[in-house]
Enzyme design. Structure first.
Site, PDB file in Angstrom:
ATOM      1  N   HIS A 150       0.836  -1.202   0.000  1.00 17.35           N
ATOM      2  CA  HIS A 150       0.000   0.000   0.000  1.00 17.35           C
ATOM      3  C   HIS A 150       0.874   1.257   0.000  1.00 17.35           C
ATOM      4  O   HIS A 150       0.550   2.258  -0.650  1.00 17.35           O
ATOM      5  CB  HIS A 150      -0.881   0.045   1.257  1.00 17.35           C
ATOM      6  CG  HIS A 150      -1.845  -1.087   1.397  1.00 17.35           C
ATOM      7  ND1 HIS A 150      -1.672  -2.074   2.332  1.00 17.35           N
ATOM      8  CD2 HIS A 150      -2.998  -1.389   0.750  1.00 17.35           C
ATOM      9  CE1 HIS A 150      -2.685  -2.930   2.263  1.00 17.35           C
ATOM     10  NE2 HIS A 150      -3.494  -2.545   1.299  1.00 17.35           N
ATOM     11  N   LEU A 191       3.208  -9.150  -0.697  1.00 20.81           N
ATOM     12  CA  LEU A 191       2.639  -8.618   0.546  1.00 20.81           C
ATOM     13  C   LEU A 191       1.124  -8.581   0.418  1.00 20.81           C
ATOM     14  O   LEU A 191       0.592  -8.232  -0.631  1.00 20.81           O
ATOM     15  CB  LEU A 191       3.167  -7.203   0.813  1.00 20.81           C
ATOM     16  CG  LEU A 191       4.654  -7.044   1.045  1.00 20.81           C
ATOM     17  CD1 LEU A 191       4.945  -5.642   1.583  1.00 20.81           C
ATOM     18  CD2 LEU A 191       5.197  -8.074   2.009  1.00 20.81           C
TER      19      LEU A 191
HETATM   20  P1  AMP Z   1      -6.417  -3.837  -0.410  1.00 26.44           P
HETATM   21  O1  AMP Z   1      -6.271  -3.002   0.831  1.00 26.44           O
HETATM   22  O2  AMP Z   1      -5.951  -5.237  -0.264  1.00 26.44           O
HETATM   23  O3  AMP Z   1      -7.780  -3.687  -1.035  1.00 26.44           O
HETATM   24  O4  AMP Z   1      -5.417  -3.205  -1.456  1.00 26.44           O
HETATM   25  C1  AMP Z   1      -5.470  -1.832  -1.764  1.00 26.44           C
HETATM   26  C2  AMP Z   1      -4.581  -1.570  -2.941  1.00 26.44           C
HETATM   27  O5  AMP Z   1      -3.246  -1.931  -2.619  1.00 26.44           O
HETATM   28  C3  AMP Z   1      -4.983  -2.381  -4.174  1.00 26.44           C
HETATM   29  O6  AMP Z   1      -4.858  -1.566  -5.328  1.00 26.44           O
HETATM   30  C4  AMP Z   1      -3.979  -3.493  -4.163  1.00 26.44           C
HETATM   31  O7  AMP Z   1      -3.725  -4.033  -5.440  1.00 26.44           O
HETATM   32  C5  AMP Z   1      -2.749  -2.794  -3.617  1.00 26.44           C
HETATM   33  N1  AMP Z   1      -1.815  -3.776  -3.073  1.00 26.44           N
HETATM   34  C6  AMP Z   1      -2.077  -4.743  -2.161  1.00 26.44           C
HETATM   35  N2  AMP Z   1      -0.993  -5.504  -1.950  1.00 26.44           N
HETATM   36  C7  AMP Z   1      -0.015  -5.020  -2.748  1.00 26.44           C
HETATM   37  C8  AMP Z   1       1.354  -5.374  -3.008  1.00 26.44           C
HETATM   38  N3  AMP Z   1       1.933  -6.401  -2.394  1.00 26.44           N
HETATM   39  N4  AMP Z   1       2.047  -4.645  -3.916  1.00 26.44           N
HETATM   40  C9  AMP Z   1       1.462  -3.607  -4.554  1.00 26.44           C
HETATM   41  N5  AMP Z   1       0.191  -3.209  -4.357  1.00 26.44           N
HETATM   42  C10 AMP Z   1      -0.551  -3.911  -3.484  1.00 26.44           C
END
Ligand code: AMP
Length: 281
Positions: A37, A184
């Site tokens: 994030h 991650l």
């Molecule tokens: P989430 O909180 O899981 O809904 O993720 C929020 C945003 O962070 C989304 O656009 C995800 O794709 C991105 N995200 C989550 N994990 C990663 C990661 N390991 N690397 C890059 N972006 C991520």
């Protein structure tokens, strides 16, 4: 960093910035923030004068037997991380603020949402598209940042933005990984020590499969072998597929246009996803 839980406040703050000619970036998240994030927040900060991060555990994208109620919500930690990243505004609405009594609208994107996670999590991408549409319309950013970690989500959002002519640039950010290759994820905290030890096999299998496909081995053979190997290790494969990188249509032959391997696996009660680009000639 300012914090708001109200849509009207979000709109007012962004309107002021835009009136001053400042470029605004939005980073939508569900919280439990980690370095993935933070890479999005950093990309937004670099690309935009002002940045907004939203934290909203969106009930509409969870299935009835999924982890909505137990999803981690460490709000104070999240706010500290966003402050550290130089975010200007954290938008942390309640479920009632986003979905007031009588909410009856769903945004449904076909095409890229159909296979892969879409086939295994009915309604998931409707929930994603509906909340992302709402966030994009209310925050009206110039750019919004999404991780390639959730590659199918990124393609669904791109398609929705294109189809609805939403005036926002969607920027994809490469997946941030642990040193052993594990992508991650806020859900990695669910892994037992033993499962955590097995988890990097997913990325390793994807890397090996991508290399074999790029070297010309028939994709069907490569995928079958990778699935059998992962299952034998106790990393239960939900799907592992080779797809066109933009449409996500499944590919049976050695790709000649940008292609992507995408996978979901189960380790105990935890579901992990990952994906990798396949080099084409
Ligand atoms: P989430 O909180 O899981 O809904 O993720 C929020 C945003 O962070 C989304 O656009 C995800 O794709 C991105 N995200 C989550 N994990 C990663 C990661 N390991 N690397 C890059 N972006 C991520």
């Amino acid at each position: 960093m300012d914090i708001t839980r109200s849509i009207s406040d979000l709109r007012r703050r962004v309107a002021e910035w835009r009136a001053a000619g400042e470029r605004v970036g939005l980073v939508p998240t569900m919280g439990a923030l980690h370095a993935g994030h933070m890479a999005l927040a950093a990309a937004a900060r670099k690309n935009c004068r002002r940045t907004v991060a939203s934290i909203f555990v969106n009930p509409k994208q969870f299935g009835p037997r999924e982890d909505f109620s137990t999803y981690p919500r460490p709000e104070a930690d999240d706010l500290a991380k966003l402050t550290e990243a130089g975010t200007d505004l954290a938008f942390i609405p309640t479920v009632e603020e986003m979905y007031p009594e009588g909410f009856a609208t769903t945004i449904s994107v076909t095409g890229p949402s159909e296979g892969l996670c879409g086939a295994h999590r009915p309604g998931h991408f409707d929930g994603v598209a509906t909340i992302v549409a709402k966030l994009l319309i209310q925050a009206s950013p110039d750019a919004a940042f999404f991780g390639e970690k959730d590659y199918q989500q990124l393609m669904v959002v791109r398609r929705m933005v294109r189809d609805l002519n939403l005036p926002v640039e969607i920027i994809g950010v490469p997946t941030v990984r642990e040193p052993d290759g594990l992508a991650l994820s806020s859900r990695n905290v669910y892994l037992s020590l033993e499962e955590r030890g097995l988890a990097p096999h997913l990325h390793r299998a994807l890397r090996e499969a991508a290399a074999a496909i790029a070297a010309g081995t028939a994709p069907g053979t490569v995928l079958q072998r990778a699935i059998a190997e992962l299952n034998a290790l106790g990393v239960r494969v939900e799907y592992l597929e080779l797809c066109d990188a933009a449409s996500l249509a499944p590919l049976a032959a050695t790709p000649t246009a940008p292609a992507r391997l995408l996978a979901a696996v189960h380790l105990g009660r935890t579901r992990l996803i990952d994906n990798l680009a396949v080099a084409t000639t």
